[in-house]
Design a protein around this motif. Structure first.
Motif, PDB file in Angstrom:
ATOM      1  N   CYS A 175       0.842  -1.202   0.000  1.00  0.00           N
ATOM      2  CA  CYS A 175       0.000   0.000   0.000  1.00  0.00           C
ATOM      3  C   CYS A 175       0.871   1.245   0.000  1.00  0.00           C
ATOM      4  CB  CYS A 175      -0.917   0.002   1.226  1.00  0.00           C
ATOM      5  SG  CYS A 175      -2.182   1.291   1.165  1.00  0.00           S
ATOM      6  N   TYR A 176       0.631   2.127  -0.967  1.00  0.00           N
ATOM      7  CA  TYR A 176       1.446   3.322  -1.165  1.00  0.00           C
ATOM      8  C   TYR A 176       0.520   4.520  -1.405  1.00  0.00           C
ATOM      9  CZ  TYR A 176       5.576   5.908  -2.857  1.00  0.00           C
ATOM     10  OH  TYR A 176       6.617   6.796  -3.013  1.00  0.00           O
ATOM     11  N   PRO A 177      -0.033   5.105  -0.319  1.00  0.00           N
ATOM     12  CA  PRO A 177      -1.035   6.169  -0.475  1.00  0.00           C
ATOM     13  C   PRO A 177      -0.445   7.574  -0.503  1.00  0.00           C
ATOM     14  CG  PRO A 177      -0.912   5.522   1.811  1.00  0.00           C
ATOM     15  CD  PRO A 177       0.146   4.719   1.093  1.00  0.00           C
ATOM     16  N   SER A 178       0.624   7.769  -1.241  1.00  0.00           N
ATOM     17  CA  SER A 178       1.336   9.047  -1.270  1.00  0.00           C
ATOM     18  C   SER A 178       0.422  10.182  -1.757  1.00  0.00           C
ATOM     19  CB  SER A 178       2.554   8.935  -2.183  1.00  0.00           C
ATOM     20  OG  SER A 178       3.230  10.170  -2.275  1.00  0.00           O
ATOM     21  N   LEU A 179       0.684  11.385  -1.246  1.00  0.00           N
ATOM     22  CA  LEU A 179      -0.097  12.551  -1.647  1.00  0.00           C
ATOM     23  C   LEU A 179       0.344  13.117  -2.996  1.00  0.00           C
ATOM     24  CD1 LEU A 179      -0.256  14.423   1.785  1.00  0.00           C
ATOM     25  CD2 LEU A 179      -2.070  13.079   0.700  1.00  0.00           C
ATOM     26  N   TYR A 180       1.582  12.836  -3.396  1.00  0.00           N
ATOM     27  CA  TYR A 180       2.077  13.344  -4.676  1.00  0.00           C
ATOM     28  C   TYR A 180       3.379  12.634  -5.012  1.00  0.00           C
ATOM     29  CZ  TYR A 180       4.071  16.477  -8.195  1.00  0.00           C
ATOM     30  OH  TYR A 180       4.626  16.992  -9.345  1.00  0.00           O
ATOM     31  N   THR A 199      -2.631   2.060  -4.431  1.00  0.00           N
ATOM     32  CA  THR A 199      -1.933   3.341  -4.469  1.00  0.00           C
ATOM     33  C   THR A 199      -2.925   4.470  -4.707  1.00  0.00           C
ATOM     34  OG1 THR A 199       0.023   4.471  -5.327  1.00  0.00           O
ATOM     35  CG2 THR A 199      -1.384   3.360  -6.953  1.00  0.00           C
ATOM     36  N   SER A 200      -2.412   5.691  -4.738  1.00  0.00           N
ATOM     37  CA  SER A 200      -3.254   6.884  -4.820  1.00  0.00           C
ATOM     38  C   SER A 200      -3.687   7.171  -6.250  1.00  0.00           C
ATOM     39  CB  SER A 200      -2.488   8.090  -4.275  1.00  0.00           C
ATOM     40  OG  SER A 200      -2.026   7.842  -2.966  1.00  0.00           O
ATOM     41  N   ASP A 201      -4.819   7.837  -6.374  1.00  0.00           N
ATOM     42  CA  ASP A 201      -5.342   8.194  -7.701  1.00  0.00           C
ATOM     43  C   ASP A 201      -4.925   9.603  -8.096  1.00  0.00           C
ATOM     44  OD1 ASP A 201      -6.877   9.689  -5.950  1.00  0.00           O
ATOM     45  OD2 ASP A 201      -8.819   8.933  -6.662  1.00  0.00           O
ATOM     46  N   SER A 203      -1.558  12.553  -9.150  1.00  0.00           N
ATOM     47  CA  SER A 203      -0.264  12.841  -9.771  1.00  0.00           C
ATOM     48  C   SER A 203       0.123  11.748 -10.766  1.00  0.00           C
ATOM     49  CB  SER A 203       0.811  13.069  -8.692  1.00  0.00           C
ATOM     50  OG  SER A 203       1.028  11.919  -7.904  1.00  0.00           O
ATOM     51  N   SER A 204       1.336  11.252 -10.708  1.00  0.00           N
ATOM     52  CA  SER A 204       1.830  10.313 -11.717  1.00  0.00           C
ATOM     53  C   SER A 204       1.450   8.866 -11.454  1.00  0.00           C
ATOM     54  CB  SER A 204       3.365  10.399 -11.769  1.00  0.00           C
ATOM     55  OG  SER A 204       3.902   9.971 -10.528  1.00  0.00           O
ATOM     56  N   LEU A 205       0.866   8.570 -10.302  1.00  0.00           N
ATOM     57  CA  LEU A 205       0.700   7.169  -9.900  1.00  0.00           C
ATOM     58  C   LEU A 205      -0.218   6.377 -10.831  1.00  0.00           C
ATOM     59  CD1 LEU A 205       0.773   7.879  -6.095  1.00  0.00           C
ATOM     60  CD2 LEU A 205       2.502   6.639  -7.417  1.00  0.00           C
ATOM     61  N   PRO A 206      -1.366   6.900 -11.264  1.00  0.00           N
ATOM     62  CA  PRO A 206      -2.168   6.149 -12.241  1.00  0.00           C
ATOM     63  C   PRO A 206      -1.453   5.993 -13.585  1.00  0.00           C
ATOM     64  CG  PRO A 206      -3.524   7.777 -11.119  1.00  0.00           C
ATOM     65  CD  PRO A 206      -2.103   8.076 -10.755  1.00  0.00           C
ATOM     66  N   GLU A 207      -0.647   6.978 -13.959  1.00  0.00           N
ATOM     67  CA  GLU A 207       0.107   6.902 -15.202  1.00  0.00           C
ATOM     68  C   GLU A 207       1.102   5.745 -15.158  1.00  0.00           C
ATOM     69  OE1 GLU A 207       3.471   9.666 -17.457  1.00  0.00           O
ATOM     70  OE2 GLU A 207       2.096  10.570 -16.001  1.00  0.00           O
ATOM     71  N   VAL A 208       1.730   5.546 -14.020  1.00  0.00           N
ATOM     72  CA  VAL A 208       2.719   4.481 -13.867  1.00  0.00           C
ATOM     73  C   VAL A 208       2.044   3.129 -13.684  1.00  0.00           C
ATOM     74  CG1 VAL A 208       4.562   3.591 -12.387  1.00  0.00           C
ATOM     75  CG2 VAL A 208       4.498   6.017 -12.982  1.00  0.00           C
ATOM     76  N   ALA A 209       1.066   3.062 -12.810  1.00  0.00           N
ATOM     77  CA  ALA A 209       0.479   1.769 -12.443  1.00  0.00           C
ATOM     78  C   ALA A 209      -0.535   1.247 -13.459  1.00  0.00           C
ATOM     79  CB  ALA A 209      -0.162   1.859 -11.059  1.00  0.00           C
ATOM     80  N   GLY A 210      -1.125   2.130 -14.258  1.00  0.00           N
ATOM     81  CA  GLY A 210      -2.097   1.665 -15.251  1.00  0.00           C
ATOM     82  C   GLY A 210      -3.207   0.844 -14.606  1.00  0.00           C
ATOM     83  N   ALA A 213      -3.018  -1.716 -10.469  1.00  0.00           N
ATOM     84  CA  ALA A 213      -3.168  -1.391  -9.055  1.00  0.00           C
ATOM     85  C   ALA A 213      -4.612  -1.007  -8.768  1.00  0.00           C
ATOM     86  CB  ALA A 213      -2.238  -0.243  -8.664  1.00  0.00           C
ATOM     87  N   ARG A 214      -4.968  -1.039  -7.504  1.00  0.00           N
ATOM     88  CA  ARG A 214      -6.256  -0.509  -7.050  1.00  0.00           C
ATOM     89  C   ARG A 214      -6.010   0.899  -6.521  1.00  0.00           C
ATOM     90  NH1 ARG A 214     -11.175  -3.005  -3.465  1.00  0.00           N
ATOM     91  NH2 ARG A 214     -12.019  -1.001  -2.748  1.00  0.00           N
ATOM     92  N   TYR A 215      -6.892   1.831  -6.879  1.00  0.00           N
ATOM     93  CA  TYR A 215      -6.678   3.227  -6.549  1.00  0.00           C
ATOM     94  C   TYR A 215      -7.594   3.702  -5.433  1.00  0.00           C
ATOM     95  CZ  TYR A 215      -3.983   3.217 -10.818  1.00  0.00           C
ATOM     96  OH  TYR A 215      -3.046   2.916 -11.772  1.00  0.00           O
ATOM     97  N   VAL A 216      -7.043   4.649  -4.635  1.00  0.00           N
ATOM     98  CA  VAL A 216      -7.808   5.255  -3.556  1.00  0.00           C
ATOM     99  C   VAL A 216      -7.542   6.757  -3.534  1.00  0.00           C
ATOM    100  CG1 VAL A 216      -7.774   3.194  -2.101  1.00  0.00           C
ATOM    101  CG2 VAL A 216      -5.923   4.872  -1.883  1.00  0.00           C
ATOM    102  N   ASP A 217      -8.486   7.493  -2.952  1.00  0.00           N
ATOM    103  CA  ASP A 217      -8.256   8.899  -2.638  1.00  0.00           C
ATOM    104  C   ASP A 217      -7.316   8.923  -1.432  1.00  0.00           C
ATOM    105  OD1 ASP A 217      -8.272  11.491  -1.671  1.00  0.00           O
ATOM    106  OD2 ASP A 217     -10.458  11.672  -1.601  1.00  0.00           O
TER     107      ASP A 217
END
Length: 271
Positions: A175-180, A199-201, A203-210, A213-217
């Motif tokens: 789990c990696y819920p970084s703010l940015y 991981t977080s939805d 900054s760049s995280l959705p771009e990297v994880a495609g 991963a499962r995304y969260v606020d």
């Protein structure tokens, strides 16, 4: 007179609502505009970082290129999970655990992760303690006090890459819920290792994880907790995320990073 290329990893000090050291803000606000004016090329780790840069410095559009990073081959290498027995003895690790990797500092959002983990149903929380890996950063005293003495949270500090690879390969959920993030290498390392990843939805995280991963606020403890609860309760969902994560991570390589960076440098030499 020699053309220069600057690599821009992130725009942390410029992002509203993202914690950053005051000294970093002063230095980067004072130097980045000059650097952009003087550089012949700007290389950004992600399209997200490029977008953040151009929002503040649109004049940089003409010479900005995106070159993504990659994860080391040590992550996901065959047999890395077998090293857990050695690690379990060294770090007193349980058989199942939730892993998070990164500097202990406000931007990594670990306080909300700790709160989300604490609110899990008793059986899930006790059977899947939270393991934090990474150096102690700035403004971490409150987090350290919160987890001090907890039987369900363990801080390992810095570990060598071989140990980290085994941790990724052996965790129940990462789990990696970084703010940015300008890129978010731990997410790519975890996916390449087959770790089911949250991981977080932003900054760049959705771009990297495609779709790997499962995304969260990241500002919602409830969303982080729900994602943890769902994955820890569903071996099938974890297996599917693991499969998708490995497939997504395969699209990144240091050979590609090197080749695309070299192309930019050669274009400058040609001038």
């Amino acid at each position: 007179r020699v053309p220069s290329a600057i690599i821009i990893h992130d725009l942390v000090p410029f992002m509203p609502g993202v914690p950053a050291l005051r000294r970093s803000r002063w230095i980067e606000w004072a130097t980045l505009r000059l650097a952009i004016a003087r550089a012949a090329a700007l290389i950004c780790d992600s399209q997200s970082t490029r977008d953040d840069l151009l929002e503040r410095y649109p004049q940089a559009r003409r010479n900005t290129t995106v070159v993504p990073l990659a994860a080391s081959a040590v992550f996901g290498a065959p047999g890395r999970g077998a090293g857990l027995e050695r690690l379990r003895t060294r770090y007193h690790l349980p058989g199942q655990f939730v892993l998070s990797v990164g500097t202990l500092e406000p931007r990594k959002n670990l306080k909300r992760l700790v709160d989300a983990h604490a609110g899990l149903p008793d059986e899930l929380r006790v059977n899947h303690p939270l393991v934090l890996v990474g150096p102690t950063g700035w403004d971490s005293e409150g987090l350290l006090q919160t987890v001090s003495g907890s039987d369900e949270i363990q801080i390992l500090g810095c570990v060598e890459d071989g140990d980290l690879a085994a941790l990724y390969a052996s965790c129940t959920v990462f789990c990696y819920p970084s703010l940015y993030e300008g890129f978010g290498l731990p997410v790519l390392e975890a996916m390449q290792s087959g770790a089911p990843t949250i991981t977080s939805d932003v900054s760049s995280l959705p771009e990297v994880a495609g779709d790997g991963a499962r995304y969260v606020d990241p500002r919602s403890v409830d969303e982080i907790r729900a994602a943890l609860r769902d994955l820890l309760s569903s071996p099938n969902e974890r297996a599917e995320l693991s499969r998708r994560g490995r497939a997504r991570a395969a699209a990144f390589s240091w050979d590609r990073t090197a080749a695309e960076t070299l192309t930019v440098l050669e274009s400058l030499a040609g001038r």
